[in-house]
Design a protein around this motif. Structure first.
Motif, PDB file in Angstrom:
ATOM      1  N   GLN A 151      56.144  20.485 -48.092  1.00  7.46           N
ATOM      2  CA  GLN A 151      56.021  21.778 -47.422  1.00  7.46           C
ATOM      3  C   GLN A 151      55.936  21.528 -45.923  1.00  7.46           C
ATOM      4  O   GLN A 151      55.364  20.522 -45.484  1.00  7.46           O
ATOM      5  N   VAL A 152      56.511  22.444 -45.167  1.00 13.26           N
ATOM      6  CA  VAL A 152      56.400  22.379 -43.713  1.00 13.26           C
ATOM      7  C   VAL A 152      55.561  23.558 -43.243  1.00 13.26           C
ATOM      8  O   VAL A 152      55.498  24.592 -43.919  1.00 13.26           O
ATOM      9  N   LEU A 170      54.137  18.576 -41.547  1.00 11.06           N
ATOM     10  CA  LEU A 170      54.825  18.389 -42.819  1.00 11.06           C
ATOM     11  C   LEU A 170      53.803  17.805 -43.775  1.00 11.06           C
ATOM     12  O   LEU A 170      53.027  16.908 -43.398  1.00 11.06           O
ATOM     13  N   TYR A 171      53.778  18.329 -44.999  1.00 11.87           N
ATOM     14  CA  TYR A 171      52.790  17.881 -46.000  1.00 11.87           C
ATOM     15  C   TYR A 171      53.479  17.518 -47.295  1.00 11.87           C
ATOM     16  O   TYR A 171      54.387  18.221 -47.761  1.00 11.87           O
ATOM     17  N   ALA A 177      47.296  32.065 -33.949  1.00 10.81           N
ATOM     18  CA  ALA A 177      48.501  32.227 -34.756  1.00 10.81           C
ATOM     19  C   ALA A 177      48.208  31.820 -36.196  1.00 10.81           C
ATOM     20  O   ALA A 177      47.506  30.849 -36.445  1.00 10.81           O
ATOM     21  N   ARG A 178      48.795  32.556 -37.102  1.00 11.43           N
ATOM     22  CA  ARG A 178      48.602  32.228 -38.501  1.00 11.43           C
ATOM     23  C   ARG A 178      49.576  31.132 -38.889  1.00 11.43           C
ATOM     24  O   ARG A 178      50.665  31.029 -38.338  1.00 11.43           O
ATOM     25  N   SER A 179      49.167  30.336 -39.836  1.00 15.49           N
ATOM     26  CA  SER A 179      50.033  29.264 -40.330  1.00 15.49           C
ATOM     27  C   SER A 179      50.985  29.826 -41.375  1.00 15.49           C
ATOM     28  O   SER A 179      50.588  30.608 -42.230  1.00 15.49           O
ATOM     29  N   ILE A 180      52.237  29.407 -41.284  1.00 23.37           N
ATOM     30  CA  ILE A 180      53.254  29.803 -42.249  1.00 23.37           C
ATOM     31  C   ILE A 180      53.715  28.525 -42.950  1.00 23.37           C
ATOM     32  O   ILE A 180      54.161  27.587 -42.295  1.00 23.37           O
ATOM     33  N   TYR A 181      53.571  28.484 -44.271  1.00 25.13           N
ATOM     34  CA  TYR A 181      53.979  27.314 -45.048  1.00 25.13           C
ATOM     35  C   TYR A 181      55.264  27.631 -45.796  1.00 25.13           C
ATOM     36  O   TYR A 181      55.400  28.697 -46.399  1.00 25.13           O
ATOM     37  N   SER A 204      61.965  13.940 -38.424  1.00 28.62           N
ATOM     38  CA  SER A 204      63.320  14.247 -38.887  1.00 28.62           C
ATOM     39  C   SER A 204      63.559  15.757 -38.910  1.00 28.62           C
ATOM     40  O   SER A 204      64.600  16.236 -38.446  1.00 28.62           O
ATOM     41  N   VAL A 205      62.596  16.510 -39.435  1.00 25.76           N
ATOM     42  CA  VAL A 205      62.734  17.972 -39.480  1.00 25.76           C
ATOM     43  C   VAL A 205      62.742  18.539 -38.064  1.00 25.76           C
ATOM     44  O   VAL A 205      63.565  19.409 -37.730  1.00 25.76           O
ATOM     45  N   GLN A 206      61.869  18.045 -37.213  1.00 20.66           N
ATOM     46  CA  GLN A 206      61.819  18.538 -35.835  1.00 20.66           C
ATOM     47  C   GLN A 206      63.107  18.213 -35.077  1.00 20.66           C
ATOM     48  O   GLN A 206      63.546  19.001 -34.224  1.00 20.66           O
TER      49      GLN A 206
END
Length: 172
Positions: A96-97, A164-165, A67-71, A147-149
């Motif tokens: 960025q997530v 998360l970065y 799977a490709r990463s989506i930022y 928190s985002v999850q």
């Protein structure tokens, strides 16, 4: 011409002498080459069978594709007052997530107000002392991902976001 003379033998019969060619030594090179050709053909046939013909008529499962990463940038940058009581301190962080699913990326966009709210609350609880070490920044990164999850799980039924970065992190 000395080589040619070696291959001849003189045979004398009672009345006449006859020059007869000596039997040549047969080379084994064509025999070895033929054997190698047969082995290569058999190996190629076996390879074809196991890779292609063996599966003819069967429906295989699709190959797993990485799977490709989506930022997704959570913009604008977060700017909060830190919880230090001795003086006014600020944190500015660009976040960025990352996800691997298009549906999760769309869900993050849809629920961005709630995600940003929860991250602002989390960031404003931090202190300069707590964030001045690498371990402190990593702990905040982990808490921010959780928190985002949490928002994503409550809204979509699954965490959706894999990482998360912090792409910028400035304290004043």
């Amino acid at each position: 011409m000395a080589g040619a003379a070696d291959k001849r033998a003189i045979v004398e019969d009672d009345d006449e002498a006859e020059v007869v060619e000596a039997p040549r030594k047969k080379s084994k090179l064509p025999l070895i080459g033929g054997a190698l050709l047969i082995l290569l053909g058999a190996g190629g046939g076996a390879t074809y069978y196991f890779l292609f013909a063996h599966h003819a008529g069967k429906v295989d499962k699709p190959a797993v594709v990485a799977a490709r990463s989506i930022y997704l940038e959570l913009s604008p940058a977060f700017v909060v007052n830190l919880a230090d009581s001795d003086q006014t301190r600020y944190l500015q962080a660009e976040v960025q997530v990352m996800t691997h699913e298009d549906s999760a990326a769309e869900a993050v966009k849809l629920h961005m107000p709630r995600i940003r709210n929860d991250l602002l609350m989390l960031f404003s609880q931090q202190t300069v002392t707590g964030l001045s070490t690498l371990a402190g920044k990593q702990a905040l990164e982990k808490a921010a991902l959780a928190s985002v999850q949490k928002v994503m799980t409550q809204e979509t039924g699954k965490p959706g976001v894999d990482a998360l970065y912090f792409t910028s992190f400035v304290m004043q």
